[in-house]
Motif scaffolding. Structure first.
Motif, mmCIF file in Angstrom:
data_model
loop_
_atom_site.group_PDB
_atom_site.id
_atom_site.type_symbol
_atom_site.label_atom_id
_atom_site.label_comp_id
_atom_site.label_asym_id
_atom_site.label_seq_id
_atom_site.Cartn_x
_atom_site.Cartn_y
_atom_site.Cartn_z
ATOM 1 N N LEU A 173 17.706 -11.676 8.270
ATOM 2 C CA LEU A 173 16.557 -10.565 7.812
ATOM 3 C C LEU A 173 16.420 -11.998 7.321
ATOM 4 O O LEU A 173 16.922 -12.132 5.901
ATOM 5 C CB LEU A 173 16.866 -10.070 7.798
ATOM 6 N N PHE A 174 15.289 -12.338 7.133
ATOM 7 C CA PHE A 174 14.583 -12.946 5.977
ATOM 8 C C PHE A 174 13.632 -12.138 5.124
ATOM 9 O O PHE A 174 12.842 -12.063 5.944
ATOM 10 C CB PHE A 174 14.727 -14.025 5.671
ATOM 11 N N ILE A 175 13.024 -13.088 3.737
ATOM 12 C CA ILE A 175 11.918 -11.784 3.182
ATOM 13 C C ILE A 175 11.411 -12.890 2.314
ATOM 14 O O ILE A 175 11.588 -13.756 2.012
ATOM 15 C CB ILE A 175 12.705 -10.771 2.024
ATOM 16 N N ALA B 173 17.006 -13.877 1.558
ATOM 17 C CA ALA B 173 17.992 -13.291 2.474
ATOM 18 C C ALA B 173 17.687 -12.205 2.619
ATOM 19 O O ALA B 173 18.300 -11.501 1.476
ATOM 20 C CB ALA B 173 19.931 -14.382 2.162
ATOM 21 N N ALA B 174 17.800 -11.030 3.412
ATOM 22 C CA ALA B 174 18.617 -9.731 3.186
ATOM 23 C C ALA B 174 19.374 -9.188 4.722
ATOM 24 O O ALA B 174 19.765 -8.010 4.203
ATOM 25 C CB ALA B 174 16.786 -9.394 4.387
ATOM 26 N N ASN B 175 20.106 -9.767 4.753
ATOM 27 C CA ASN B 175 21.575 -9.612 5.109
ATOM 28 C C ASN B 175 22.159 -10.400 5.407
ATOM 29 O O ASN B 175 22.034 -11.892 4.876
ATOM 30 C CB ASN B 175 20.933 -8.588 6.654
ATOM 31 N N ALA C 213 21.905 -13.705 8.058
ATOM 32 C CA ALA C 213 21.233 -14.648 6.922
ATOM 33 C C ALA C 213 21.829 -15.502 5.313
ATOM 34 O O ALA C 213 21.461 -16.044 5.357
ATOM 35 C CB ALA C 213 19.779 -13.336 5.874
ATOM 36 N N GLU C 214 22.834 -14.567 4.765
ATOM 37 C CA GLU C 214 23.416 -15.418 3.774
ATOM 38 C C GLU C 214 24.194 -16.075 4.041
ATOM 39 O O GLU C 214 24.464 -17.637 4.288
ATOM 40 C CB GLU C 214 24.504 -14.424 3.174
ATOM 41 N N LYS C 215 24.748 -15.744 5.946
ATOM 42 C CA LYS C 215 25.681 -16.921 6.637
ATOM 43 C C LYS C 215 24.898 -18.651 7.516
ATOM 44 O O LYS C 215 25.387 -19.397 6.499
ATOM 45 C CB LYS C 215 26.358 -15.965 8.011
ATOM 46 N N LEU C 216 23.626 -18.205 7.484
ATOM 47 C CA LEU C 216 22.636 -20.045 7.480
ATOM 48 C C LEU C 216 22.730 -20.174 6.004
ATOM 49 O O LEU C 216 22.673 -21.480 5.940
ATOM 50 C CB LEU C 216 21.593 -19.092 8.780
ATOM 51 N N LEU C 217 22.328 -19.584 5.153
ATOM 52 C CA LEU C 217 21.693 -20.226 4.480
ATOM 53 C C LEU C 217 23.567 -20.781 3.765
ATOM 54 O O LEU C 217 23.375 -21.618 2.919
ATOM 55 C CB LEU C 217 21.639 -19.272 2.986
#
Length: 152
Positions: free
Chosen positions: A108-110, A119-121, A124-128
């Motif tokens: 999830l991204f905002i 990143a919202a979860n 998403a942080e893993k992808l970043l």
């Protein structure tokens, strides 16, 4: 972590005005995540997918209200055959949407003001953070600062 993707010709970040702007921003963001072939789907009935690459599919909502769990569930169903499902929302997410996305591993991204994306979860942080393999192997982590890139 925030990422700023789109610029105007005067090198200033651009404020998003339309849902089309938001979809272009999401496609550019996916490319920075390592999904180098990310592009918009054709206009019309997209089946719940607005941006896709070989390994990832994304839905983009450019609404002021928070996105709920049913929208995340629809993406999960529409993109079941992709390795990664990504959701972009300008209005944020309801607690139920975040809880479902955590269980289903949907990133999830905002979409924030001036073309920012945060990143919202955890997914998403893993992808970043480059912790997930994508086209061409695992990605290079993005720097822990605002990154500004131009779209095609």
């Amino acid at each position: 972590m925030s990422v700023n993707i789109e610029k105007q010709s005067d090198d200033q970040p651009r404020n998003l005005v339309t849902w089309q702007d938001a979809e272009l921003l999401a496609a550019g963001h996916m490319r920075t995540l390592g999904f180098t072939d990310a592009d918009l789907t054709e206009s019309g009935a997209d089946g719940g997918i607005d941006v896709q690459s070989r390994h990832a599919a994304a839905q983009v909502k450019f609404h002021a209200t928070p996105t709920g769990a049913p929208e995340i569930q629809k993406l999960r169903g529409a993109a079941y055959d992709f390795d990664h499902q990504i959701f972009y929302s300008a209005g944020g997410y309801t607690p139920a949407a975040i809880a479902f996305a955590e269980r289903a591993e949907v990133a999830l991204f905002i979409i924030g003001p001036w073309s920012s994306i945060a990143a919202a979860n955890a997914a998403a942080e893993k992808l970043l953070g480059g912790e997930i393999e994508r086209e061409g192997g695992s990605g290079t982590p993005l720097p822990p600062m605002l990154l500004t890139l131009g779209l095609r």
